[in-house]
Design an enzyme around this catalytic site. Sequence first.
Site, PDB file in Angstrom:
ATOM      1  N   CYS A   1       0.825  -1.203   0.000  1.00  0.00           N
ATOM      2  CA  CYS A   1       0.000   0.000   0.000  1.00  0.00           C
ATOM      3  C   CYS A   1       0.865   1.260   0.000  1.00  0.00           C
ATOM      4  O   CYS A   1       2.001   1.246   0.465  1.00  0.00           O
ATOM      5  CB  CYS A   1      -0.873   0.050   1.250  1.00  0.00           C
ATOM      6  SG  CYS A   1      -1.892  -1.391   1.448  1.00  0.00           S
TER       7      CYS A   1
ATOM      8  N   ARG B   1       4.428   0.820  -6.524  1.00  0.00           N
ATOM      9  CA  ARG B   1       4.468  -0.088  -5.383  1.00  0.00           C
ATOM     10  C   ARG B   1       3.503  -1.248  -5.542  1.00  0.00           C
ATOM     11  O   ARG B   1       3.565  -2.226  -4.807  1.00  0.00           O
ATOM     12  CB  ARG B   1       4.119   0.681  -4.096  1.00  0.00           C
ATOM     13  CG  ARG B   1       5.144   1.723  -3.734  1.00  0.00           C
ATOM     14  CD  ARG B   1       4.604   2.672  -2.696  1.00  0.00           C
ATOM     15  NE  ARG B   1       4.472   2.064  -1.385  1.00  0.00           N
ATOM     16  CZ  ARG B   1       5.410   2.111  -0.442  1.00  0.00           C
ATOM     17  NH1 ARG B   1       6.549   2.710  -0.690  1.00  0.00           N
ATOM     18  NH2 ARG B   1       5.218   1.563   0.732  1.00  0.00           N
TER      19      ARG B   1
ATOM     20  N   TRP C   1      -3.042  -2.514  -1.618  1.00  0.00           N
ATOM     21  CA  TRP C   1      -2.567  -3.808  -2.117  1.00  0.00           C
ATOM     22  C   TRP C   1      -3.172  -4.813  -1.159  1.00  0.00           C
ATOM     23  O   TRP C   1      -2.744  -4.925  -0.013  1.00  0.00           O
ATOM     24  CB  TRP C   1      -1.037  -3.805  -2.052  1.00  0.00           C
ATOM     25  CG  TRP C   1      -0.339  -4.872  -2.798  1.00  0.00           C
ATOM     26  CD1 TRP C   1      -0.159  -4.950  -4.150  1.00  0.00           C
ATOM     27  CD2 TRP C   1       0.358  -6.007  -2.240  1.00  0.00           C
ATOM     28  NE1 TRP C   1       0.593  -6.061  -4.460  1.00  0.00           N
ATOM     29  CE2 TRP C   1       0.920  -6.725  -3.318  1.00  0.00           C
ATOM     30  CE3 TRP C   1       0.553  -6.485  -0.946  1.00  0.00           C
ATOM     31  CZ2 TRP C   1       1.659  -7.882  -3.141  1.00  0.00           C
ATOM     32  CZ3 TRP C   1       1.292  -7.635  -0.771  1.00  0.00           C
ATOM     33  CH2 TRP C   1       1.836  -8.324  -1.860  1.00  0.00           C
TER      34      TRP C   1
ATOM     35  N   ASN D   1      -0.956   1.931   5.878  1.00  0.00           N
ATOM     36  CA  ASN D   1      -0.063   0.977   5.206  1.00  0.00           C
ATOM     37  C   ASN D   1       0.540   0.100   6.299  1.00  0.00           C
ATOM     38  O   ASN D   1       1.101   0.623   7.261  1.00  0.00           O
ATOM     39  CB  ASN D   1       1.030   1.736   4.449  1.00  0.00           C
ATOM     40  CG  ASN D   1       2.082   0.806   3.873  1.00  0.00           C
ATOM     41  OD1 ASN D   1       1.819  -0.388   3.675  1.00  0.00           O
ATOM     42  ND2 ASN D   1       3.261   1.342   3.611  1.00  0.00           N
ATOM     43  N   GLY D   2       0.418  -1.212   6.167  1.00  0.00           N
ATOM     44  CA  GLY D   2       0.955  -2.119   7.181  1.00  0.00           C
ATOM     45  C   GLY D   2      -0.058  -3.191   7.505  1.00  0.00           C
ATOM     46  O   GLY D   2      -1.028  -3.386   6.756  1.00  0.00           O
TER      47      GLY D   2
ATOM     48  N   GLU E   1      20.342 -14.271  -9.361  1.00  0.00           N
ATOM     49  CA  GLU E   1      19.670 -13.009  -9.653  1.00  0.00           C
ATOM     50  C   GLU E   1      18.998 -13.063 -11.028  1.00  0.00           C
ATOM     51  O   GLU E   1      17.887 -12.568 -11.217  1.00  0.00           O
ATOM     52  CB  GLU E   1      20.680 -11.854  -9.582  1.00  0.00           C
ATOM     53  CG  GLU E   1      20.180 -10.515 -10.065  1.00  0.00           C
ATOM     54  CD  GLU E   1      18.991  -9.972  -9.273  1.00  0.00           C
ATOM     55  OE1 GLU E   1      18.646 -10.535  -8.228  1.00  0.00           O
ATOM     56  OE2 GLU E   1      18.387  -8.989  -9.749  1.00  0.00           O
TER      57      GLU E   1
ATOM     58  N   LYS F   1      15.054 -12.421 -11.749  1.00  0.00           N
ATOM     59  CA  LYS F   1      14.569 -11.353 -12.628  1.00  0.00           C
ATOM     60  C   LYS F   1      13.579 -11.909 -13.641  1.00  0.00           C
ATOM     61  O   LYS F   1      12.523 -11.355 -13.876  1.00  0.00           O
ATOM     62  CB  LYS F   1      15.785 -10.731 -13.342  1.00  0.00           C
ATOM     63  CG  LYS F   1      15.676  -9.320 -13.711  1.00  0.00           C
ATOM     64  CD  LYS F   1      16.055  -8.338 -12.613  1.00  0.00           C
ATOM     65  CE  LYS F   1      15.303  -8.515 -11.353  1.00  0.00           C
ATOM     66  NZ  LYS F   1      15.869  -7.893 -10.197  1.00  0.00           N
TER      67      LYS F   1
ATOM     68  N   GLU G   1      10.240 -12.999 -11.981  1.00  0.00           N
ATOM     69  CA  GLU G   1       9.461 -11.862 -11.476  1.00  0.00           C
ATOM     70  C   GLU G   1       8.597 -11.195 -12.542  1.00  0.00           C
ATOM     71  O   GLU G   1       7.461 -10.858 -12.297  1.00  0.00           O
ATOM     72  CB  GLU G   1      10.418 -10.765 -10.981  1.00  0.00           C
ATOM     73  CG  GLU G   1      10.840 -10.859  -9.566  1.00  0.00           C
ATOM     74  CD  GLU G   1      11.642  -9.625  -9.166  1.00  0.00           C
ATOM     75  OE1 GLU G   1      11.240  -8.977  -8.212  1.00  0.00           O
ATOM     76  OE2 GLU G   1      12.671  -9.315  -9.809  1.00  0.00           O
TER      77      GLU G   1
ATOM     78  N   HIS H   1      23.471 -33.783  -9.748  1.00  0.00           N
ATOM     79  CA  HIS H   1      22.940 -34.254  -8.466  1.00  0.00           C
ATOM     80  C   HIS H   1      21.424 -34.093  -8.385  1.00  0.00           C
ATOM     81  O   HIS H   1      20.859 -34.166  -7.301  1.00  0.00           O
ATOM     82  CB  HIS H   1      23.632 -33.512  -7.313  1.00  0.00           C
ATOM     83  CG  HIS H   1      25.112 -33.752  -7.285  1.00  0.00           C
ATOM     84  ND1 HIS H   1      25.659 -34.915  -6.805  1.00  0.00           N
ATOM     85  CD2 HIS H   1      26.145 -33.004  -7.731  1.00  0.00           C
ATOM     86  CE1 HIS H   1      26.984 -34.862  -6.948  1.00  0.00           C
ATOM     87  NE2 HIS H   1      27.297 -33.707  -7.507  1.00  0.00           N
TER      88      HIS H   1
ATOM     89  N   LYS I   1       7.063  -3.148  -4.629  1.00  0.00           N
ATOM     90  CA  LYS I   1       8.429  -2.635  -4.671  1.00  0.00           C
ATOM     91  C   LYS I   1       9.111  -2.735  -3.318  1.00  0.00           C
ATOM     92  O   LYS I   1      10.258  -3.138  -3.207  1.00  0.00           O
ATOM     93  CB  LYS I   1       8.416  -1.180  -5.147  1.00  0.00           C
ATOM     94  CG  LYS I   1       9.788  -0.521  -5.191  1.00  0.00           C
ATOM     95  CD  LYS I   1      10.672  -1.170  -6.235  1.00  0.00           C
ATOM     96  CE  LYS I   1      12.050  -0.571  -6.313  1.00  0.00           C
ATOM     97  NZ  LYS I   1      12.982  -1.494  -7.025  1.00  0.00           N
TER      98      LYS I   1
END
Length: 599
Positions: free
Chosen positions: A2, A27, A75, A101-102, A472, A476, A479, A495, A594
């Site tokens: 949020c 966000r 959100w 927000n939270g 990484e 990417k 995502e 393995h 974000k």
Amino acid sequence: MCGIVGYVGGDQVSPVLLEALRKLEYRGYDSAGIAVVGEKEKLQVRKIKGRLSNLELLVSQQPVQGTCGIGHTRWATHGEPSDINSHPHTDVSAKIAVVHNGIIENHASLRLWLEKHHVVFRSQTDSEVIAHLVDFHYNGDLLLAVRETVKRLQGSYAIAVICEDFPGMLVVARKDSPLVIGRADSYTMIASDVPPLLCHTREVQYLEDLELALLTKDEVTIYNLEGEVQQREVFHVDWDIEAAEKCGYEHFMLKEIFEQPKALHDTLFSRINEGKIALNPKIQEALSHCDHLLITGCGTAYHAGMVAKYVIEHFAKVRVEVDVASELRYRTPLCKAGDVAILISQSGETADTIASLRLLKSLGVVTIALTNVVGSTISREADLVMYTQAGPEIAVASTKALTTQLMCLYVIALVMTKTEPGLLLEHLMQLPEQAQLLLDKQEDIQRFAARQFNKDKVFFMGRLTDYAISMESALKLKEISYTHSESFAAGELKHGPIALVDQSTLVVAMCTQPALFAKMDSNIKEVKARGATALVITFDTVHDFDTTADEVFRIPTTEPYFSPILTVIVSQLYAYYCSVLKGNDPDKPRNLAKSVTVE
Ligand code: M6R
């Protein structure tokens, strides 16, 4: 996650709030709303499910008047995305409005308690309890009512509250969720993050946990929970407005990928004086005595730490322990007073990284924040701070934050090495230009993506730093393109993972460790024998894979341990183009936010 905004000043507030919410879109959100109070008007709330354009339409059809207001992008966590669950939430008589927000962890018990006091809830959210609690404690003093309310909240919150009795007043509070106050001559603003403030002011203040602030158009007064006034430093943010705009690029992510040469240059050369590395002497001192370094962060920041482990252990011969912050905070780290920890976080607001920072500090570890945001929680709470000079990173998928973090970590590695960096420093100084050379060849990557973007599975593999940056690269791609992608230490293939390899698999082999080229070549042959397509990323002077790989992408030659800064740019562009080709919006990947300010 949020986003909240607020404004109190002399201008009509709704355009200001809508514009500020636009700047928080990155966000991630699924509904939006605003609440406004005017001198003559009662509290007016407009909120709606979906994109911000829905809210803009609603406000144009049902305008609101007033110069004080709050706004929110939601959100969904508690309760589905819907008009009713959108913020702002109001008390029963709809004179007080709250954005949050939270996560309020004790919302269920508070709700039961309020229901016993005849409060009828409208939404399924945890946040609505805040509006009713403020009303419960309100007797004409809004600040006091918010203070009594937050004392009863468990969990995390950044809240902003307005009341129709005070058309020129905004009350805010925070715990474990970011909240920035922007100060200008004739108005004040608040936001979850700096970008919405940039076109209004560069002077910002941060609330600490368990603090409140009362804002009028001319004044900001910060209080603790006991009601005592707190003095607070004003930070100057030097990001330019363009840095938070797309400037002709189709997406923020692409713009940020292309900003890397400059960001790398700024990050490195601000730390070089007369050809020598010049770090904050306190950081230099802490690192020079360190024989056990801990590095932590989440997601991309953790991957930067993984690269650094290989680099620092190789050059400086110092033991480096790397862990994801969500694990570190709950395990028993074996560290002693005097150990040094680097907390990596683009935003400086990631909940797990903040918790790890607090744990390490309590154990006597010297903490160094490596962050991009001046004045962020991690930068304020750590003993020492090192800033990446990436400028604002808006896209959810982190790009320039990572490469600038890597640059700082390379500088740290050279400082810890204690011998004259000589050639290594020269290699570092060439990286910004080499990144540009690579970006100039972006069409090659675009073409490759056009041929391969429909692959079911993409595996990235490598050894040493190539393995670290494979992690990484896989992150990417998953995502933003939603392709199933994984990373493997190439030696681990046999393995287990090789069981998954078939004709539908693309294997990207990162090959920048000359001593291990022969091993990588065998691994590539193994996956090719199972029908996979193999892309090799290697240096422009290397031809060891020309006959084995289906395609070879060449990067400028550098010190092998520094190659991740370049190889990852290839993966970033590949992920970006796959995302676009699949019809996704790379700036707003599904289910992701974000800044992860809650657990
Ligand atoms: O702001 P931070 O660097 O602490 O964020 C950490 C992660 O949430 C972040 O890197 C995330 O993994 C990104 N979406 C990666 O692209």
